[in-house]
Design a protein around this motif. Structure first.
Motif, short mmCIF file in Angstrom:
data_model
loop_
_atom_site.label_atom_id
_atom_site.label_comp_id
_atom_site.label_asym_id
_atom_site.label_seq_id
_atom_site.Cartn_x
_atom_site.Cartn_y
_atom_site.Cartn_z
N TYR A 1 0.87 -1.17 0.00
CA TYR A 1 0.00 0.00 0.00
C TYR A 1 0.91 1.23 0.00
CZ TYR A 1 -3.74 3.19 1.55
OH TYR A 1 -4.65 4.22 1.65
N GLN A 2 1.03 1.85 -1.17
CA GLN A 2 1.97 2.96 -1.33
C GLN A 2 1.46 3.88 -2.44
OE1 GLN A 2 5.93 1.70 -2.37
NE2 GLN A 2 6.84 3.67 -1.86
N PRO A 3 1.22 5.13 -2.13
CA PRO A 3 0.74 6.03 -3.18
C PRO A 3 1.71 6.10 -4.35
CG PRO A 3 0.51 7.04 -1.02
CD PRO A 3 1.32 5.79 -0.83
N GLY A 4 1.14 6.16 -5.55
CA GLY A 4 1.95 6.30 -6.76
C GLY A 4 1.69 7.63 -7.42
N GLU A 5 1.97 7.70 -8.70
CA GLU A 5 1.74 8.93 -9.46
C GLU A 5 0.24 9.16 -9.62
OE1 GLU A 5 2.66 10.77 -13.93
OE2 GLU A 5 3.50 8.84 -13.32
N LEU B 1 1.24 0.78 12.40
CA LEU B 1 1.23 0.77 10.93
C LEU B 1 0.92 2.15 10.37
CD1 LEU B 1 -0.67 -2.59 10.22
CD2 LEU B 1 1.70 -2.06 9.59
N MET B 2 -0.04 2.84 10.95
CA MET B 2 -0.41 4.16 10.43
C MET B 2 0.67 5.20 10.74
SD MET B 2 -3.03 3.42 8.77
CE MET B 2 -3.34 5.08 8.18
N GLU C 1 6.85 6.94 6.42
CA GLU C 1 7.52 6.30 5.28
C GLU C 1 6.67 6.23 4.02
OE1 GLU C 1 8.65 2.48 6.77
OE2 GLU C 1 9.51 3.34 8.62
N GLY C 2 5.36 6.48 4.15
CA GLY C 2 4.48 6.45 2.98
C GLY C 2 4.25 5.06 2.42
N ARG C 3 4.30 4.04 3.29
CA ARG C 3 4.21 2.67 2.76
C ARG C 3 3.76 1.71 3.86
NH1 ARG C 3 7.69 -1.88 1.71
NH2 ARG C 3 7.54 -2.61 -0.47
N ILE C 4 2.88 0.77 3.48
CA ILE C 4 2.52 -0.36 4.33
C ILE C 4 2.65 -1.61 3.48
CG2 ILE C 4 0.64 -1.52 5.59
CD1 ILE C 4 -0.48 1.26 6.23
N ALA C 5 3.26 -2.65 4.03
CA ALA C 5 3.43 -3.89 3.27
C ALA C 5 2.98 -5.07 4.10
CB ALA C 5 4.89 -4.06 2.85
N VAL C 6 2.32 -6.03 3.45
CA VAL C 6 1.94 -7.29 4.09
C VAL C 6 2.40 -8.43 3.19
CG1 VAL C 6 -0.06 -6.26 5.24
CG2 VAL C 6 -0.35 -7.39 3.03
N ALA C 7 2.59 -9.60 3.80
CA ALA C 7 3.05 -10.77 3.05
C ALA C 7 2.56 -12.02 3.76
CB ALA C 7 4.58 -10.77 2.94
N GLY C 8 2.84 -13.17 3.16
CA GLY C 8 2.54 -14.43 3.79
C GLY C 8 1.07 -14.62 4.09
N GLU C 9 0.77 -15.03 5.33
CA GLU C 9 -0.61 -15.31 5.72
C GLU C 9 -1.50 -14.07 5.63
OE1 GLU C 9 -0.80 -17.16 9.52
OE2 GLU C 9 0.30 -18.96 8.90
N GLU C 10 -0.92 -12.92 5.97
CA GLU C 10 -1.70 -11.68 5.90
C GLU C 10 -2.13 -11.39 4.46
OE1 GLU C 10 0.48 -8.49 7.80
OE2 GLU C 10 -1.08 -8.40 9.33
#
Length: 463
Positions: free
Chosen positions: A298-302, A337-338, A344-353
């Motif tokens: 979850y990271q804003p782009g252009e 997270l917030m 940092e302008g970014r949230i990342a999840v992986a695996g089970e999440e």
């Protein structure tokens, strides 16, 4: 019913106080402490109800007697008698496996009316009961502003200020807001995009002293009452398909999504017990949510301007509510997270999440050309005209509807609100008289810079 903040520092407040608080005082979003559960027997009973009757039952679960039932029924009836279709949200079959849920039969021809007619009447009720001043502050990417203004214009004890991004909404959306000349309405045209407007709103609400001194109240979907009102039409659409015997293979919902509020209402409906299959999250080129579902980032782009401007959003204000449930209702984790996202302008999840996210949602980004092509194809093949946002939802269904399943695409606006896009594919449409009349009216708005101070100065004069 008790409401709590996703960040854990606000708890134990009732429904009315949650409505008045809007954004939680700790910067989080308010959610019910417990999501009400609906049994199969209750679903069977609810299937026989009209739209207002169904809304009354669902609202009652979340309000839990705080508003007397007779008063709540009047609020509901007053809110939905303004709609042009007796079903409020009629379901139209386009083809065998695709239906469109028309959410645009309210006063401003947009789905936002369904929540904001109710919220406007609710604020008026609260103002009378508490003998309090209500100053509403909101931002719009197009439709919220007009719907919010229509919901409260001329009402005693209420003033409303709406921010919209200058030159980045459709002409009809702009006219619906700015041709209103009521003394309790202020339109600010902000030099920036919607994310700038939304940031200003959230930061002003986060200034708790300012919020309390000037009685600021939220009209955006950070206010849980907005989400509550939107839950109803997921149940209603399912029941209308059940009437036809069309739910055996599963019912999916495809939702054009910018701020995550509309699809979050569907997520709550599913958690309440509605037998929903896939929740399909449709975006445009501003695809931060699609990238989160498919890649876990979850990271804003252009920022992109598109033919579906109400979805031209990078930072979805309701996303935090989903993070709360994704993280097992752990407020400390959400707050961290917030805070990390702010820095940092970014949230990342992986695996089970990430697997859980992909179990909750499917997602596709629909680009401008595909959006227009879908409008043209559905019009040619089935004689039905989609607006560009609904077209994104319809285009996304093709990737995710399996054999035997039925998908309901949420039609979020009347196509007349976005004629700039419709004209590009040489389709002539007839404007409803209410929209046609807007072009002859003078406009009332003030252009301001995209800074908190500039907006604050205008608010102080207005309030």
């Amino acid at each position: 019913m008790e409401y709590i903040s996703t960040r854990g520092k606000v708890a134990g407040i009732g429904f009315i106080d949650a409505v008045l608080m809007g954004l939680a005082d700790d910067g989080g979003l308010l959610v019910p402490k417990v999501i009400p559960q609906v049994s199969e027997d209750t679903l069977a009973k609810w299937q026989k109800l009209s739209y207002p009757e169904l809304a009354l039952e669902i609202f009652s679960l979340y309000i839990d007697g705080e508003i007397p039932r007779g008063e709540l029924k009047k609020l509901v009836d007053d809110s939905y008698r303004t709609f042009r279709d007796k079903e409020v949200t009629p379901l139209r079959r386009i083809k065998q496996d695709l239906h469109v849920l028309e959410l645009f039969h309210g006063p401003t021809f947009a789905f936002k009316d369904i929540a904001l007619q109710f919220l406007g009447n609710l604020y008026s009720y609260i103002s009378r009961e508490k003998k309090s001043i209500i100053h509403i502050l909101g931002a719009t990417s197009g439709d919220t502003g007009a719907s919010a203004i229509e919901g409260v214009r001329g009402k005693e004890g209420i003033k409303i200020c709406i921010l919209h991004p200058h030159g980045k909404v459709s002409k009809v959306q702009e006219l619906q807001m700015t041709t209103v000349n009521d003394a309790n309405v202020l339109n600010l045209s902000v030099d920036g995009n919607f994310d700038d407007c939304q940031r200003i709103i959230k930061e002003l609400f986060a200034d708790v002293a300012f919020k309390q001194e000037y009685h600021l109240r939220a009209i955006n979907s950070i206010n849980f009452a907005r989400i509550l009102a939107q839950i109803v039409y997921y149940f209603y659409a399912y029941f209308r398909l059940a009437d036809q015997g069309a739910v055996a293979g599963g019912v999916n919902f495809s939702v054009p999504t910018g701020n995550f509020g509309d699809i979050f209402a569907g997520y709550l409906a599913k958690k309440m017990g509605l037998p929903v299959g896939k929740l399909i999250l449709a975006t445009n080129e501003n695809n931060i949510l699609e990238r989160f579902v498919n890649e876990g980032v979850y990271q804003p782009g252009e920022f992109h301007m598109t033919y579906s401007p109400s979805m031209d959003i990078q930072v979805a204000s309701n996303f935090e509510r989903y993070l709360y449930y994704l993280n097992g209702e752990d407020a400390e984790t959400v707050a961290a997270l917030m805070d990390g996202f702010r820095k940092e302008g970014r949230i990342a999840v992986a695996g089970e999440e990430l697997a859980q996210v992909q179990g909750d949602f499917a997602s596709a980004a629909v680009e401008n050309d595909d959006c227009l092509a879908t409008i043209g194809q559905v019009h040619d093949d089935y004689g039905y005209l989609l607006d560009p946002h609904t077209a994104c939802g319809v285009a996304a269904t093709a990737q995710f509807t399996a054999k035997g399943e039925v998908t309901v695409a949420l039609a979020t606006a009347h196509p007349a609100k976005f004629n700039e896009a419709i004209e590009l594919i040489q389709i002539e449409q007839t404007f409803p008289p209410q929209i046609k009349a807007l072009f002859d009216k003078p406009q009332h708005q003030k252009l301001v810079s995209g800074s908190n101070d500039a907006v604050k100065d205008e608010l102080l004069k207005f309030f």
